[in-house]
Design an enzyme around this catalytic site. Structure first.
Site, PDB file in Angstrom:
ATOM      1  N   HIS A 100      -2.518  -4.804   1.967  1.00 66.00           N
ATOM      2  CA  HIS A 100      -3.847  -4.670   2.560  1.00 66.00           C
ATOM      3  C   HIS A 100      -3.884  -4.472   4.073  1.00 66.00           C
ATOM      4  CE1 HIS A 100      -8.148  -4.871   2.405  1.00 66.00           C
ATOM      5  NE2 HIS A 100      -8.289  -6.102   2.883  1.00 66.00           N
ATOM      6  N   HIS A 120      -3.858  -8.155  -3.928  1.00 64.59           N
ATOM      7  CA  HIS A 120      -3.943  -7.123  -2.898  1.00 64.59           C
ATOM      8  C   HIS A 120      -4.330  -7.696  -1.543  1.00 64.59           C
ATOM      9  CE1 HIS A 120      -4.361  -3.293  -0.956  1.00 64.59           C
ATOM     10  NE2 HIS A 120      -5.564  -3.650  -0.529  1.00 64.59           N
ATOM     11  N   ASN A 122      -8.449  -2.603  -2.749  1.00 60.07           N
ATOM     12  CA  ASN A 122      -9.836  -2.347  -2.355  1.00 60.07           C
ATOM     13  C   ASN A 122     -10.171  -0.859  -2.329  1.00 60.07           C
ATOM     14  OD1 ASN A 122      -8.122  -2.336   0.082  1.00 60.07           O
ATOM     15  ND2 ASN A 122     -10.028  -1.921   1.181  1.00 60.07           N
ATOM     16  N   HIS A 123      -9.160   0.011  -2.249  1.00 56.41           N
ATOM     17  CA  HIS A 123      -9.424   1.450  -2.256  1.00 56.41           C
ATOM     18  C   HIS A 123      -9.541   2.026  -3.659  1.00 56.41           C
ATOM     19  CE1 HIS A 123      -9.289   2.878   1.969  1.00 56.41           C
ATOM     20  NE2 HIS A 123      -8.775   1.670   2.137  1.00 56.41           N
ATOM     21  N   HIS A 164      -1.135   4.621  -0.420  1.00 55.87           N
ATOM     22  CA  HIS A 164      -2.126   5.501   0.214  1.00 55.87           C
ATOM     23  C   HIS A 164      -1.797   6.986   0.135  1.00 55.87           C
ATOM     24  CE1 HIS A 164      -5.164   2.791   1.619  1.00 55.87           C
ATOM     25  NE2 HIS A 164      -4.293   2.006   2.216  1.00 55.87           N
ATOM     26  N   ARG A 211     -13.993  -6.861   8.361  1.00 57.88           N
ATOM     27  CA  ARG A 211     -14.047  -5.677   7.499  1.00 57.88           C
ATOM     28  C   ARG A 211     -15.427  -5.492   6.870  1.00 57.88           C
ATOM     29  NH1 ARG A 211      -8.777  -3.875   5.747  1.00 57.88           N
ATOM     30  NH2 ARG A 211      -7.101  -5.344   6.195  1.00 57.88           N
ATOM     31  N   ASP A 231       0.818  -1.215   0.000  1.00 53.95           N
ATOM     32  CA  ASP A 231       0.000   0.000   0.000  1.00 53.95           C
ATOM     33  C   ASP A 231       0.856   1.271   0.000  1.00 53.95           C
ATOM     34  OD1 ASP A 231      -1.688  -2.140   0.683  1.00 53.95           O
ATOM     35  OD2 ASP A 231      -3.020  -0.849   1.828  1.00 53.95           O
ATOM     36  N   ASP A 270      -6.381   7.484  -1.089  1.00 54.08           N
ATOM     37  CA  ASP A 270      -7.083   7.604   0.195  1.00 54.08           C
ATOM     38  C   ASP A 270      -6.098   7.757   1.363  1.00 54.08           C
ATOM     39  OD1 ASP A 270      -9.672   7.584  -0.763  1.00 54.08           O
ATOM     40  OD2 ASP A 270      -9.893   5.413  -0.594  1.00 54.08           O
ATOM     41  N   ARG A 271      -6.558   8.523   2.342  1.00 50.30           N
ATOM     42  CA  ARG A 271      -5.884   8.739   3.627  1.00 50.30           C
ATOM     43  C   ARG A 271      -4.665   9.650   3.549  1.00 50.30           C
ATOM     44  NH1 ARG A 271      -6.870   2.827   4.871  1.00 50.30           N
ATOM     45  NH2 ARG A 271      -8.775   2.815   6.087  1.00 50.30           N
ATOM     46  N   ASP A 290      -4.037  -0.014  -3.592  1.00 50.72           N
ATOM     47  CA  ASP A 290      -4.234   1.022  -2.570  1.00 50.72           C
ATOM     48  C   ASP A 290      -3.262   2.180  -2.772  1.00 50.72           C
ATOM     49  OD1 ASP A 290      -6.308  -0.446  -1.572  1.00 50.72           O
ATOM     50  OD2 ASP A 290      -5.577  -0.519   0.490  1.00 50.72           O
TER      51      ASP A 290
END
Length: 317
Positions: free
Chosen positions: A249, A166, A116-117, A58, A222, A56, A87-88, A84
């Site tokens: 992940h 992932h 997944n993001h 991010h 999750r 990831d 995000d964040r 990923d």
């Protein structure tokens, strides 16, 4: 400068490495060119060593630049990113566009699979949508990126012996052919094989609590995907002839973590996650019949860009 040239993409790369914003027409052109290349890739990439696996990112752009400094510059190093990208972090749009520009410029040296993001729904909750709206004044650029997310591959096999994904496994995916027939050009569904590959986790809770590994499948906390035990992994490895599974992940404070007697490894490549977790990051450098981890820390504060956002939301999955 004429759009669609090598010089044009190299200019984009230089700007994005400095965290400079591309114009909306440039984003549209870049996403279209990336989609044209990525759409031709199969659901399951077939890759070979030497190659470096990254977890990831991010949206932590300075740390991605640090990763390239540690792992080696493109095109002299080949990279596989496990998803990923957004995000964040403060710079999700620049991070994703940089990876796309590198893919367009060096298509055989940069490989991107979906996390997944990389999802319409998730990015509206965990920061990417808001970041694009703030930086561009509309959601048009976000829509270009969503369309690109939808064509990303779902996994990779390296040297026929390492399966890269992932999240993890799925009860509806027994052999690689099951991945090859998934319709990937869509937003991530709420359930099914595609969702499981992006969301599932190894179930080592039992190992932590009782020093014994839990077998079989379980419901994921999750709310998507599954948790899976070592017997599931062993069966998948035997049926597909792979030695181990490399995935991302999950935050790992030490940068990487082996599960189930070294048959699954989690690789995490976002150091000091959310700018406060204090973790180191890693990349998995693979050579023929050999692999090793390189640990790296967050980019020095002196190299970081003055960010517009002053506070990071409490975004954790």
């Amino acid at each position: 400068m004429k759009a669609g040239t090598t010089t044009d993409v190299e200019s984009h790369i230089e700007k994005l490495m400095r965290c400079e914003k591309l114009k909306e027409p440039q984003v549209k052109d870049l996403c279209n060119r990336a989609k044209e290349i990525i759409t031709k890739d199969p659901n399951l990439l077939i890759l070979s060593t030497p190659i470096t696996i990254c977890g990831d990112i991010h949206g932590q752009l300075p740390d991605l630049v640090e990763l390239f400094s540690v792992g080696g510059a493109i095109p002299w190093t080949t990279y596989l990113f496990l998803g990923d990208y957004v995000d964040r972090g403060y710079n999700s749009i620049e991070t994703f566009l940089l990876l796309l520009a590198l893919k367009v410029r060096y298509p055989t040296r940069v490989h991107l699979i979906r996390g997944n993001h990389e999802s319409r729904e998730i990015t509206q909750v965990y920061g990417f949508y808001d970041e694009v709206l703030r930086k561009y004044g509309s959601i048009t650029v976000w829509k270009y990126c969503i369309e690109t997310f939808n064509v990303l591959s779902l996994g990779a096999v390296i040297d026929g012996r390492v399966f890269c994904v992932h999240g993890g496994l799925s009860p509806t995916v027994e052999v690689f052919d099951d991945i090859k027939v998934i319709e990937r050009n869509q937003d991530v569904p709420h359930s099914g094989a595609m969702t499981d590959l992006l969301w599932s986790d190894p179930d080592d809770k039992g190992e932590r609590l009782s020093h014994c590994e839990q077998n079989g499948w379980g419901m994921s906390p999750r709310g998507a995907g599954f948790i899976y035990g070592p017997d599931v992994v062993d069966r998948f490895r035997m049926q597909n002839g792979v030695e181990f599974i490399a995935r991302a992940h999950q935050l790992v404070l030490e940068g990487y973590k082996w599960h189930f007697r070294n048959t699954v490894v989690t690789v995490w490549s976002a150091p000091n996650y959310c700018y406060r977790c204090g973790n180191v990051a890693s990349i998995l450098e693979m050579e023929p019949n050999n692999e090793f981890f390189t640990i790296f820390e967050a980019a020095p504060q002196s190299t970081r860009v003055a960010f517009l956002q002053k506070k990071v939301p409490d975004y954790f999955l």
